[in-house]
Design a protein around this motif. Structure first.
Motif, PDB file in Angstrom:
ATOM      1  N   TYR A   1       0.861  -1.180   0.000  1.00  0.00           N
ATOM      2  CA  TYR A   1       0.000   0.000   0.000  1.00  0.00           C
ATOM      3  C   TYR A   1       0.897   1.229   0.000  1.00  0.00           C
ATOM      4  CZ  TYR A   1      -3.794   3.166   1.287  1.00  0.00           C
ATOM      5  OH  TYR A   1      -4.725   4.180   1.298  1.00  0.00           O
ATOM      6  N   ILE A   2       0.576   2.195  -0.853  1.00  0.00           N
ATOM      7  CA  ILE A   2       1.348   3.426  -0.939  1.00  0.00           C
ATOM      8  C   ILE A   2       0.462   4.581  -0.507  1.00  0.00           C
ATOM      9  CG2 ILE A   2       2.588   5.005  -2.457  1.00  0.00           C
ATOM     10  CD1 ILE A   2       3.272   2.519  -4.168  1.00  0.00           C
ATOM     11  N   ALA A   3       0.932   5.335   0.477  1.00  0.00           N
ATOM     12  CA  ALA A   3       0.212   6.505   0.984  1.00  0.00           C
ATOM     13  C   ALA A   3       1.002   7.742   0.592  1.00  0.00           C
ATOM     14  CB  ALA A   3       0.066   6.424   2.500  1.00  0.00           C
ATOM     15  N   MET A   4       0.309   8.691  -0.057  1.00  0.00           N
ATOM     16  CA  MET A   4       0.972   9.910  -0.511  1.00  0.00           C
ATOM     17  C   MET A   4       0.192  11.127  -0.060  1.00  0.00           C
ATOM     18  SD  MET A   4       2.046   8.883  -4.395  1.00  0.00           S
ATOM     19  CE  MET A   4       3.052  10.336  -4.618  1.00  0.00           C
ATOM     20  N   ASN A   5       0.919  12.175   0.283  1.00  0.00           N
ATOM     21  CA  ASN A   5       0.336  13.493   0.532  1.00  0.00           C
ATOM     22  C   ASN A   5       1.036  14.467  -0.393  1.00  0.00           C
ATOM     23  OD1 ASN A   5      -1.678  13.610   2.775  1.00  0.00           O
ATOM     24  ND2 ASN A   5      -0.042  12.491   3.810  1.00  0.00           N
ATOM     25  N   ARG A   6       0.248  15.259  -1.125  1.00  0.00           N
ATOM     26  CA  ARG A   6       0.820  16.278  -2.008  1.00  0.00           C
ATOM     27  C   ARG A   6       0.679  17.641  -1.348  1.00  0.00           C
ATOM     28  NH1 ARG A   6      -1.891  16.699  -7.131  1.00  0.00           N
ATOM     29  NH2 ARG A   6      -3.691  15.763  -6.133  1.00  0.00           N
TER      30      ARG A   6
END
Length: 103
Positions: A2-7
């Motif tokens: 699972y990949i969690a990203m915040n921009r």
């Protein structure tokens, strides 16, 4: 996986302070079960802002959700309100389940 990203969008005059904040913080990630790796990414400058993305890889979405409910998460984010002035608006969260991984 699972990949969690915040921009984050950051004005150029805040870029140095924003980067220093991320590079100097204790994320508490290394001690979390299911944590694989973290990247802080700097992207292009456009329309007067620079795009940044935090990119965290987890063994599963369940492991990521466990992180978000942990004391370590609260500790790592305790000053988030004070640092919000360094980026425009709220971070944009994106979560991805891996359907293919080639290493």
């Amino acid at each position: 996986m699972y990949i969690a990203m915040n921009r984050f969008t950051v004005r150029p005059e805040n870029a140095e302070a924003f980067e220093a904040l991320w590079l100097g913080r204790d994320s508490h990630l290394k001690d979390m079960e299911g944590f694989v790796e973290f990247h802080m990414l700097k992207g292009p400058e456009a329309n007067g802002t620079i795009l940044y993305a935090s990119h965290t890889v987890w063994a599963s979405e369940e492991a990521f959700r466990g992180w978000t409910r942990s004391n370590a998460f609260r500790e790592a984010h305790k000053n988030a309100g004070e640092t919000a002035k360094l980026h425009e608006g709220s971070p944009t969260f994106e979560g991805f389940s891996t359907i293919q991984h080639i290493a």
